[in-house]
Write an enzyme that holds these catalytic residues in place. Structure first.
Site, PDB file in Angstrom:
ATOM      1  N   GLY A   9       0.842  -1.194   0.000  1.00 62.01           N
ATOM      2  CA  GLY A   9       0.000   0.000   0.000  1.00 62.01           C
ATOM      3  C   GLY A   9       0.869   1.232   0.000  1.00 62.01           C
ATOM      4  O   GLY A   9       1.980   1.218  -0.527  1.00 62.01           O
ATOM      5  N   CYS A  10       0.396   2.296   0.610  1.00 58.02           N
ATOM      6  CA  CYS A  10       1.163   3.540   0.665  1.00 58.02           C
ATOM      7  C   CYS A  10       2.555   3.268   1.226  1.00 58.02           C
ATOM      8  O   CYS A  10       2.701   2.687   2.300  1.00 58.02           O
ATOM      9  CB  CYS A  10       0.432   4.561   1.530  1.00 58.02           C
ATOM     10  SG  CYS A  10       1.355   6.092   1.768  1.00 58.02           S
ATOM     11  N   PHE A  11       3.577   3.675   0.496  1.00 58.55           N
ATOM     12  CA  PHE A  11       4.936   3.315   0.896  1.00 58.55           C
ATOM     13  C   PHE A  11       5.451   4.076   2.102  1.00 58.55           C
ATOM     14  O   PHE A  11       6.439   3.682   2.710  1.00 58.55           O
ATOM     15  CB  PHE A  11       5.921   3.381  -0.259  1.00 58.55           C
ATOM     16  CG  PHE A  11       5.934   4.614  -1.123  1.00 58.55           C
ATOM     17  CD1 PHE A  11       5.516   5.862  -0.687  1.00 58.55           C
ATOM     18  CD2 PHE A  11       6.398   4.515  -2.430  1.00 58.55           C
ATOM     19  CE1 PHE A  11       5.559   6.974  -1.502  1.00 58.55           C
ATOM     20  CE2 PHE A  11       6.445   5.631  -3.267  1.00 58.55           C
ATOM     21  CZ  PHE A  11       6.024   6.868  -2.798  1.00 58.55           C
ATOM     22  N   TRP A  12       4.802   5.149   2.503  1.00 62.14           N
ATOM     23  CA  TRP A  12       5.272   5.911   3.664  1.00 62.14           C
ATOM     24  C   TRP A  12       5.299   5.043   4.910  1.00 62.14           C
ATOM     25  O   TRP A  12       6.275   5.005   5.646  1.00 62.14           O
ATOM     26  CB  TRP A  12       4.384   7.125   3.927  1.00 62.14           C
ATOM     27  CG  TRP A  12       4.403   8.180   2.878  1.00 62.14           C
ATOM     28  CD1 TRP A  12       5.338   8.387   1.898  1.00 62.14           C
ATOM     29  CD2 TRP A  12       3.428   9.202   2.712  1.00 62.14           C
ATOM     30  NE1 TRP A  12       4.997   9.472   1.134  1.00 62.14           N
ATOM     31  CE2 TRP A  12       3.831   9.999   1.611  1.00 62.14           C
ATOM     32  CE3 TRP A  12       2.255   9.531   3.379  1.00 62.14           C
ATOM     33  CZ2 TRP A  12       3.101  11.095   1.175  1.00 62.14           C
ATOM     34  CZ3 TRP A  12       1.515  10.624   2.944  1.00 62.14           C
ATOM     35  CH2 TRP A  12       1.940  11.392   1.859  1.00 62.14           C
ATOM     36  N   GLU A  53       3.780   1.248  -5.500  1.00 61.23           N
ATOM     37  CA  GLU A  53       4.566   1.942  -4.484  1.00 61.23           C
ATOM     38  C   GLU A  53       5.290   0.873  -3.668  1.00 61.23           C
ATOM     39  O   GLU A  53       4.653  -0.012  -3.098  1.00 61.23           O
ATOM     40  CB  GLU A  53       3.669   2.791  -3.577  1.00 61.23           C
ATOM     41  CG  GLU A  53       3.087   3.987  -4.280  1.00 61.23           C
ATOM     42  CD  GLU A  53       2.436   4.992  -3.333  1.00 61.23           C
ATOM     43  OE1 GLU A  53       2.661   4.912  -2.102  1.00 61.23           O
ATOM     44  OE2 GLU A  53       1.702   5.858  -3.826  1.00 61.23           O
TER      45      GLU A  53
END
Length: 158
Positions: A9-12, A53
């Site tokens: 999912g969101c790489f952050w 991502e």
């Protein structure tokens, strides 16, 4: 040192989670296995480049094994969700394990088989060799270290 590329999912959040694990010596975020050379974040978000991502993870196998690292990764994703993690929807948010060392495939598949016993639905996490990886823009690197109250769909306490 060994390396693996993980999409969750969101790489952050994936990057921040991985960076906190003993034995992980480096992380960076970027775009993996798409069709466009050096895509921008905006291009990846259109869903037309095919990139996901992804977080690059460099680790010291004398401190943490690939199996241990992957078991931690599996805990922060829902591997049955296609093109979605948390509230983030789109093919760039698909889950994946991308390897650079063919010898890692047996361990990756072992952890996959273990995960299959935990779910009633099929696992859709991609497992494949890394075809390409392009660093994300600088503002994405270590995003949650730079922005501690920034968005994250992952429970970083796991």
């Amino acid at each position: 040192m060994k390396e693996v590329y993980l999409a969750g999912g969101c790489f952050w959040g994936v990057e921040e989670y991985m960076s906190r694990i003993a034995g992980v010596v480096d992380t960076k975020v970027g775009y993996a296995n798409g069709i466009k050379e050096n895509p921008s974040y905006e291009e990846v978000c259109t869903g037309t480049t095919g990139h996901t991502e992804t977080t690059y993870v460099k680790y010291d196998e004398n401190i943490i094994s690939l199996e241990e690292l992957l078991n931690k990764f599996w805990r922060i994703i829902d591997p049955t969700m296609l093109n979605r993690q948390g509230p983030d929807i789109g093919n760039q948010y698909r889950t994946g394990i991308y390897y650079v060392d063919q010898n890692d495939l047996d361990i990756i598949n072992k952890t996959l088989e273990e995960q299959k016993t935990k779910y009633d639905r099929p696992i859709v996490t991609e497992i494949m060799s890394l075809q390409s990886f392009f660093n994300a823009e600088e503002y994405h690197q270590d995003y949650l270290k730079k922005n501690p109250s920034g968005y994250c769909h992952i429970d970083l306490s796991k």
